[in-house]
Design a protein around this motif. Sequence first.
Motif, PDB file in Angstrom:
ATOM      1  N   GLU A  12      -1.079  -9.078   6.270  1.00  0.00           N
ATOM      2  CA  GLU A  12       0.016  -9.852   5.714  1.00  0.00           C
ATOM      3  C   GLU A  12       0.084 -11.210   6.423  1.00  0.00           C
ATOM      4  O   GLU A  12      -0.442 -11.360   7.537  1.00  0.00           O
ATOM      5  N   PRO A  13       0.721 -12.219   5.788  1.00  0.00           N
ATOM      6  CA  PRO A  13       0.844 -13.524   6.465  1.00  0.00           C
ATOM      7  C   PRO A  13       1.407 -13.372   7.879  1.00  0.00           C
ATOM      8  O   PRO A  13       2.395 -12.667   8.103  1.00  0.00           O
ATOM      9  N   GLY A  14       0.764 -14.017   8.847  1.00  0.00           N
ATOM     10  CA  GLY A  14       1.208 -13.977  10.237  1.00  0.00           C
ATOM     11  C   GLY A  14       0.717 -12.775  11.022  1.00  0.00           C
ATOM     12  O   GLY A  14       0.889 -12.717  12.244  1.00  0.00           O
ATOM     13  N   CYS A  15       0.071 -11.811  10.354  1.00  0.00           N
ATOM     14  CA  CYS A  15      -0.405 -10.609  11.052  1.00  0.00           C
ATOM     15  C   CYS A  15      -1.723 -10.900  11.769  1.00  0.00           C
ATOM     16  O   CYS A  15      -2.593 -11.596  11.243  1.00  0.00           O
ATOM     17  N   GLN A  54      -0.591   0.024  15.984  1.00  0.00           N
ATOM     18  CA  GLN A  54      -0.001  -0.270  17.301  1.00  0.00           C
ATOM     19  C   GLN A  54      -0.744  -1.395  18.014  1.00  0.00           C
ATOM     20  O   GLN A  54      -0.246  -1.951  18.992  1.00  0.00           O
ATOM     21  N   PHE A  55      -1.946  -1.734  17.527  1.00  0.00           N
ATOM     22  CA  PHE A  55      -2.731  -2.802  18.142  1.00  0.00           C
ATOM     23  C   PHE A  55      -2.655  -4.097  17.340  1.00  0.00           C
ATOM     24  O   PHE A  55      -3.480  -4.996  17.523  1.00  0.00           O
ATOM     25  N   PHE A  56      -1.671  -4.190  16.431  1.00  0.00           N
ATOM     26  CA  PHE A  56      -1.511  -5.367  15.591  1.00  0.00           C
ATOM     27  C   PHE A  56      -0.087  -5.911  15.731  1.00  0.00           C
ATOM     28  O   PHE A  56       0.858  -5.146  15.950  1.00  0.00           O
ATOM     29  N   VAL A  57       0.056  -7.225  15.596  1.00  0.00           N
ATOM     30  CA  VAL A  57       1.357  -7.861  15.408  1.00  0.00           C
ATOM     31  C   VAL A  57       1.509  -8.083  13.917  1.00  0.00           C
ATOM     32  O   VAL A  57       0.712  -8.787  13.298  1.00  0.00           O
ATOM     33  N   GLY A  58       2.520  -7.471  13.288  1.00  0.00           N
ATOM     34  CA  GLY A  58       2.661  -7.546  11.847  1.00  0.00           C
ATOM     35  C   GLY A  58       1.952  -6.397  11.153  1.00  0.00           C
ATOM     36  O   GLY A  58       1.321  -5.549  11.788  1.00  0.00           O
ATOM     37  N   GLN A  59       2.044  -6.389   9.819  1.00  0.00           N
ATOM     38  CA  GLN A  59       1.524  -5.264   9.039  1.00  0.00           C
ATOM     39  C   GLN A  59       0.108  -5.540   8.533  1.00  0.00           C
ATOM     40  O   GLN A  59      -0.183  -6.617   8.010  1.00  0.00           O
ATOM     41  N   SER A  60      -0.755  -4.552   8.697  1.00  0.00           N
ATOM     42  CA  SER A  60      -2.107  -4.624   8.151  1.00  0.00           C
ATOM     43  C   SER A  60      -2.412  -3.332   7.408  1.00  0.00           C
ATOM     44  O   SER A  60      -1.712  -2.326   7.552  1.00  0.00           O
ATOM     45  N   TYR A  61      -3.491  -3.369   6.608  1.00  0.00           N
ATOM     46  CA  TYR A  61      -3.875  -2.235   5.777  1.00  0.00           C
ATOM     47  C   TYR A  61      -5.385  -2.029   5.901  1.00  0.00           C
ATOM     48  O   TYR A  61      -6.139  -2.991   6.116  1.00  0.00           O
ATOM     49  N   LEU A  62      -5.814  -0.773   5.748  1.00  0.00           N
ATOM     50  CA  LEU A  62      -7.224  -0.437   5.940  1.00  0.00           C
ATOM     51  C   LEU A  62      -7.726   0.339   4.730  1.00  0.00           C
ATOM     52  O   LEU A  62      -7.101   1.324   4.316  1.00  0.00           O
ATOM     53  N   ALA A  63      -8.849  -0.108   4.160  1.00  0.00           N
ATOM     54  CA  ALA A  63      -9.431   0.562   2.993  1.00  0.00           C
ATOM     55  C   ALA A  63     -10.913   0.793   3.230  1.00  0.00           C
ATOM     56  O   ALA A  63     -11.673  -0.166   3.396  1.00  0.00           O
ATOM     57  N   PRO A  64     -11.366   2.055   3.259  1.00  0.00           N
ATOM     58  CA  PRO A  64     -12.807   2.312   3.367  1.00  0.00           C
ATOM     59  C   PRO A  64     -13.511   1.872   2.092  1.00  0.00           C
ATOM     60  O   PRO A  64     -12.974   2.017   0.987  1.00  0.00           O
ATOM     61  N   LEU A  65     -14.701   1.331   2.224  1.00  0.00           N
ATOM     62  CA  LEU A  65     -15.502   0.887   1.093  1.00  0.00           C
ATOM     63  C   LEU A  65     -16.740   1.767   0.998  1.00  0.00           C
ATOM     64  O   LEU A  65     -17.405   2.026   2.000  1.00  0.00           O
ATOM     65  N   ALA A  66     -17.068   2.159  -0.224  1.00  0.00           N
ATOM     66  CA  ALA A  66     -18.202   3.059  -0.431  1.00  0.00           C
ATOM     67  C   ALA A  66     -17.988   4.317   0.410  1.00  0.00           C
ATOM     68  O   ALA A  66     -16.878   4.842   0.477  1.00  0.00           O
ATOM     69  N   ASP A  67     -19.009   4.784   1.096  1.00  0.00           N
ATOM     70  CA  ASP A  67     -18.907   5.982   1.925  1.00  0.00           C
ATOM     71  C   ASP A  67     -18.316   5.579   3.274  1.00  0.00           C
ATOM     72  O   ASP A  67     -18.897   4.775   4.000  1.00  0.00           O
TER      73      ASP A  67
END
Length: 369
Positions: free
Chosen positions: A279-282, A255-268
């Motif tokens: 994504e392009p334009g996000c 809800q705080f982004f324009v366009g689609q984004s993705y989140l991936a935790p790294l390690a712990d």
Amino acid sequence: MKTIKLTMALVALMVAGGLQAQNNSMELSIRQQSLAAIAANEAKGDINALKREINTAFEAGLTVSEIKEALSHLYAYTGFPRSLNALGALQQVIADRQAQAKACPPGREADALPADYDALKQGTEVQTRLTGQPFNYTFAPQTDYYLKAHLFGDIFARNNLSFADREIVTVSAISALPGCEPQLKAHVSGARNMGVSDQQLQALPAVLLAKAGADEARRCTAAVNQVCGVSLPQVPAGEMPASPWPLGEKNPYGQFFVGQSYLAPLADASLGLFNVTFEPGCRNNWHVHHRQVQVLICVSGRGWYQEWGKPAVPMTPGTVVAIPAEKKHWHGAARDSWFQHVTYHTQVQEGASNEWLEPVSDEQYNALQ
């Protein structure tokens, strides 16, 4: 805000915890990467991107002589209009940098040729070395003469760029020209004969993806795969390029982004280390990190970072931004590129929090070049 450029190897070291990042561009020196980026954007006719890459090249230590030579060399491949426009852009960048007291070293000019220099003879030898065999274009004898005497005789004789440099420039430029795949394949093969290693050629598509675009990277990948007998992953049209960094799930803070984004935790995940994919334009909204410093490390694609009241800063693989606490800012992808950055917080104090603010307007975002 501080920005620095790191090699991908150093980025991998920074994001500890067993994480490994594929080193896609380290076989090419920073200097060669800059030449490739300049060439591709000259061929595209993207003057704004070209100016950006010329500035980056000066910061990487290239000289006026080297950049000017690369752009002059390209007239034989992209035509005088593109070459002259690009040389004009170089002049503008030099004038702007000089006004700001920024370095743009002149460099060494090419040595003068001897009075008895035989351009046709020397050019025939150079062309034979590049193609791997004698080559005669009997269908158009005058074009054959121009290639031998002028391109491979006069232009290649100028020694302020090496033969390998010239082929990196040529391959990068032709990768930006739709419909020139036969010539691209021939020059990838010729680059090997001129001293460009297979590892350097295999690194070139990643540079073009970050600095020019997906179409350019796709063409280069196809040619390198054919010539070098490898299977570099191709960039699917309209999809995220192959990346060693995980995509993750759709961002729960969407809800705080324009366009689609993705989140991936790294390690712990408790360490607060995440990979964010745009994504392009996000882009995310303007926001503030209270009582903590956020660090961004670009690992793939191309994007932007901007603090309130300051110009936007381009982010490409290896760019690191340390965002001071209490600074209003945003970050996100370029209009025509996917973008991934690793992020974490440091100097976290008691009561640390994030404050989300208004979106970055289309007018603000579209003004970025």
